[in-house]
Design a protein around this motif. Structure first.
Motif, PDB file in Angstrom:
ATOM      1  N   LEU A   1      -5.686   4.032  -2.394  1.00  0.00           N
ATOM      2  CA  LEU A   1      -5.951   4.279  -0.868  1.00  0.00           C
ATOM      3  C   LEU A   1      -7.049   5.461  -0.852  1.00  0.00           C
ATOM      4  O   LEU A   1      -7.002   6.330  -1.553  1.00  0.00           O
TER       5      LEU A   1
ATOM      6  N   LYS B   1       0.897  -1.320  -0.005  1.00  0.00           N
ATOM      7  CA  LYS B   1       0.088  -0.023  -0.077  1.00  0.00           C
ATOM      8  C   LYS B   1       0.692   1.313   0.153  1.00  0.00           C
ATOM      9  O   LYS B   1       0.577   2.488  -0.568  1.00  0.00           O
TER      10      LYS B   1
ATOM     11  N   SER C   1      -0.465   4.004  -2.785  1.00  0.00           N
ATOM     12  CA  SER C   1      -1.334   3.120  -3.648  1.00  0.00           C
ATOM     13  C   SER C   1      -2.238   4.239  -4.065  1.00  0.00           C
ATOM     14  O   SER C   1      -2.967   5.069  -3.305  1.00  0.00           O
TER      15      SER C   1
END
Length: 136
Positions: free
Chosen positions: A43, A26, A40
């Motif tokens: 998110l 992430k 990412s």
């Protein structure tokens, strides 16, 4: 602290944040010509806020490492990044004030501080471990 406040903080400290397509992770923090946080694009919301806070913890504590680092080095860096996130997202003084106001359940505290239940439980465990909450 909101995501926007965290982003402003990052900018004020010279940390650059980039949204990119990350498939297996992430976020990641890298040191190369300054400090860069890659997030990412997927998110959003509370998850984004918590991850930004954690990655800023890496930046502020100088806690970057390579994937070949011994476990104890990476674990220490992760712990320091978590600590930084707890202090920014659930400040001890504000937590004590919530307790005095009768807000004591982890889920209620998570709602008040706009974090996940999981982060709140970890923050409470950390604060208990280091004695921050002994004298509410």
């Amino acid at each position: 602290m909101s995501t926007e406040e965290l982003m402003s903080y990052a900018e004020s400290r010279g940390h650059r944040i980039h949204y990119i397509n990350l498939r297996e992770i992430k976020a990641i923090t890298l040191e190369s010509d300054g400090t860069h946080i890659a997030l990412s694009k997927a998110l959003h919301g509370v998850e984004e806020k918590e991850i930004v806070a954690h990655e800023l913890g890496h930046c502020e504590y100088g806690g970057t490492y390579n994937r070949f680092s011994p476990y104890d080095i990476s674990a220490k860096a992760e712990r320091r990044a978590d600590k930084w996130a707890y202090l920014k997202l659930v400040p001890p003084g504000e937590l004590r004030a919530a307790f005095r106001a009768g807000i004591v359940e982890a889920w209620e505290l998570a709602e008040r501080f706009e974090v996940t239940d999981e982060l709140m439980v970890k923050a409470l465990e950390y604060y208990m471990e280091v004695g921050v909450l002994n004298n509410r």
